[in-house]
Design an enzyme around this catalytic site. Structure first.
Site, PDB file in Angstrom:
ATOM      1  N   ILE A  44      -7.489  -9.685 -11.733  1.00  0.00           N
ATOM      2  CA  ILE A  44      -7.996  -9.150 -13.004  1.00  0.00           C
ATOM      3  C   ILE A  44      -9.495  -8.881 -12.840  1.00  0.00           C
ATOM      4  O   ILE A  44     -10.229  -9.722 -12.310  1.00  0.00           O
ATOM      5  CB  ILE A  44      -7.805 -10.181 -14.144  1.00  0.00           C
ATOM      6  N   LEU A  45      -9.934  -7.702 -13.279  1.00  0.00           N
ATOM      7  CA  LEU A  45     -11.355  -7.366 -13.142  1.00  0.00           C
ATOM      8  C   LEU A  45     -12.156  -7.979 -14.288  1.00  0.00           C
ATOM      9  O   LEU A  45     -11.673  -8.101 -15.410  1.00  0.00           O
ATOM     10  CB  LEU A  45     -11.545  -5.849 -13.152  1.00  0.00           C
ATOM     11  N   MET A  90      -4.058  -7.281  -6.977  1.00  0.00           N
ATOM     12  CA  MET A  90      -3.548  -8.362  -7.815  1.00  0.00           C
ATOM     13  C   MET A  90      -4.651  -9.320  -8.272  1.00  0.00           C
ATOM     14  O   MET A  90      -4.545 -10.528  -8.119  1.00  0.00           O
ATOM     15  CB  MET A  90      -2.432  -9.117  -7.069  1.00  0.00           C
ATOM     16  N   GLY A 135       0.787  -1.237   0.000  1.00  0.00           N
ATOM     17  CA  GLY A 135       0.000   0.000   0.000  1.00  0.00           C
ATOM     18  C   GLY A 135       0.814   1.280   0.000  1.00  0.00           C
ATOM     19  O   GLY A 135       0.323   2.316   0.451  1.00  0.00           O
ATOM     20  N   THR A 136       2.014   1.244  -0.578  1.00  0.00           N
ATOM     21  CA  THR A 136       2.779   2.502  -0.639  1.00  0.00           C
ATOM     22  C   THR A 136       2.107   3.500  -1.593  1.00  0.00           C
ATOM     23  O   THR A 136       2.177   4.710  -1.367  1.00  0.00           O
ATOM     24  CB  THR A 136       4.247   2.271  -1.066  1.00  0.00           C
ATOM     25  N   HIS A 147       0.725   0.444 -13.311  1.00  0.00           N
ATOM     26  CA  HIS A 147       1.484  -0.736 -13.729  1.00  0.00           C
ATOM     27  C   HIS A 147       2.974  -0.370 -13.779  1.00  0.00           C
ATOM     28  O   HIS A 147       3.325   0.689 -14.324  1.00  0.00           O
ATOM     29  CB  HIS A 147       1.013  -1.212 -15.099  1.00  0.00           C
ATOM     30  N   ASN A 190      -5.572   2.027 -13.021  1.00  0.00           N
ATOM     31  CA  ASN A 190      -4.588   1.069 -12.516  1.00  0.00           C
ATOM     32  C   ASN A 190      -3.198   1.657 -12.675  1.00  0.00           C
ATOM     33  O   ASN A 190      -2.951   2.434 -13.601  1.00  0.00           O
ATOM     34  CB  ASN A 190      -4.678  -0.239 -13.309  1.00  0.00           C
TER      35      ASN A 190
HETATM   36  C1  GAR Z   1       3.167  -1.358  -7.427  1.00  0.00           C
HETATM   37  O1  GAR Z   1       4.523  -1.317  -7.776  1.00  0.00           O
HETATM   38  C2  GAR Z   1       2.312  -1.488  -8.661  1.00  0.00           C
HETATM   39  O2  GAR Z   1       2.883  -0.899  -9.778  1.00  0.00           O
HETATM   40  C3  GAR Z   1       2.220  -2.976  -8.804  1.00  0.00           C
HETATM   41  O3  GAR Z   1       2.129  -3.464  -7.499  1.00  0.00           O
HETATM   42  C4  GAR Z   1       2.862  -2.615  -6.638  1.00  0.00           C
HETATM   43  C5  GAR Z   1       2.035  -2.355  -5.405  1.00  0.00           C
HETATM   44  O4  GAR Z   1       2.780  -1.663  -4.464  1.00  0.00           O
HETATM   45  N1  GAR Z   1       1.090  -3.330  -9.578  1.00  0.00           N
HETATM   46  C6  GAR Z   1       1.114  -4.303 -10.488  1.00  0.00           C
HETATM   47  O5  GAR Z   1       2.093  -4.975 -10.717  1.00  0.00           O
HETATM   48  C7  GAR Z   1      -0.206  -4.518 -11.214  1.00  0.00           C
HETATM   49  N2  GAR Z   1       0.007  -5.289 -12.390  1.00  0.00           N
HETATM   50  P1  GAR Z   1       2.086  -0.939  -3.231  1.00  0.00           P
HETATM   51  O6  GAR Z   1       1.148  -1.974  -2.591  1.00  0.00           O
HETATM   52  O7  GAR Z   1       3.216  -0.608  -2.326  1.00  0.00           O
HETATM   53  O8  GAR Z   1       1.344   0.258  -3.730  1.00  0.00           O
END
Ligand code: GAR
Length: 206
Positions: free
Chosen positions: A97-98, A95, A17-18, A114, A112
Site C-alpha cells: 500500500i502506498l 503488493m 509480471g505478466t 485490481h 493500479n
Molecule cells: C494481477 O492479477 C493484478 O490484478 C493483481 O496482481 C496480479 C499481478 O500479476 N494485483 C492485485 O491484486 C493488487 N491488489 P502479474 O505480476 O502477472 O502482473
C-alpha cells in the site's frame, strides 16, 4: 490533464509480471507511445525482473528492509523514480500500500490494476472474494491511486462472466487476459494526454 508526452513509465512489481510483459509487448509493437524508464521490485525473486532484463529495461531491487517505516521506503522509491525521469507510475501486481509520500509526489499519475470490479472486493484475494460472494460478473479495474486501498478514481474496467464451475485459478486466468488488454489501453490514454480527472470522475477526451 495536459499531454504528458513523452510518457516515461516506472513499473512497480512484486511477482510474475505478466502485466509488465503486456505493456512491454504493446510498446514494442508500436501500439503504445511510451517508454518504460525503470522497473522497481520489492521482491528480489520476482520473475518480473527477468522480463525486464530480457528487454534491457533498467531494474532496481528495492526491499523494505533498512527503512524505519513505509513513508521512508516510499521516499526512497520517489527518489529512484525521479532519477529515471518517470512521469507515470504503474503498479503491476505491486503488493504494498502506498503512503501519502508517493501519492503526493505523483498526483493523478499513479495507476493500479485490481482483479475485480471496484468498489467490489478491494484488497487481497479479490477473485476468491468474488467467488465466495457468488457474483455473476467480475473483472478488472484500472484506477488512479490515492491513499486508500483500491479507492482512487476509476479509469477503465472490463467485465468477465463468472462460470458455475469456476475456481480461483480459472477465474483469475480469465480476468488476467482482460488485464493484459485493459492496462495498456489506460496507459495509452494517459500517454496521449486524453485523461482528465474531475474529483472522482475520470473524463476521457476524444
Ligand atoms: C494481477 O492479477 C493484478 O490484478 C493483481 O496482481 C496480479 C499481478 O500479476 N494485483 C492485485 O491484486 C493488487 N491488489 P502479474 O505480476 O502477472 O502482473
Amino acid at each position: 490533464m495536459p499531454p504528458t508526452l513523452p510518457c516515461r513509465i516506472g513499473v512497480l512489481v512484486s511477482g510474475s509480471g505478466t502485466n509488465l510483459q503486456a505493456i512491454i509487448d504493446r510498446i514494442e509493437a508500436g501500439e503504445l507511445p511510451a517508454a518504460i524508464a525503470c522497473v522497481i521490485s520489492n521482491n528480489p525473486d520476482a520473475y518480473a525482473l527477468k522480463r525486464a532484463a530480457r528487454h534491457a529495461i533498467p531494474a532496481v531491487i528495492h526491499e523494505k528492509g533498512g527503512y524505519a517505516n513505509r513513508r521512508e521506503y516510499d521516499a526512497a522509491t520517489v527518489d529512484i523514480l525521479q532519477k529515471h525521469s518517470v512521469n507515470l507510475v504503474v503498479l503491476a501486481g505491486f503488493m504494498r500500500i502506498l503512503t501519502d509520500v508517493m501519492v503526493n509526489a505523483f498526483p493523478n499519475a499513479i495507476m493500479n490494476i485490481h482483479p475485480a470490479l471496484l468498489p467490489a472486493f478491494p484488497g487481497l484475494h479479490a477473485q476468491r472474494q468474488a467467488l465466495d460472494y457468488g457474483v455473476r460478473y467480475s473483472g478488472c479495474t484500472v484506477h488512479f491511486v490515492d491513499c486508500g486501498t483500491d479507492t482512487g478514481p476509476v479509469i477503465l474496467q472490463s467485465v468477465v462472466a463468472v462460470e458455475q464451475d469456476d475456481t480461483e485459478e480459472t477465474l483469475s486466468a480469465r480476468i488476467q487476459k482482460e488485464e493484459h488488454r485493459t492496462f495498456p489501453a489506460a496507459i495509452k490514454l494517459f500517454s496521449e494526454g486524453r485523461i482528465r480527472v474531475e474529483g472522482r470522475h475520470v473524463r476521457i477526451l476524444p
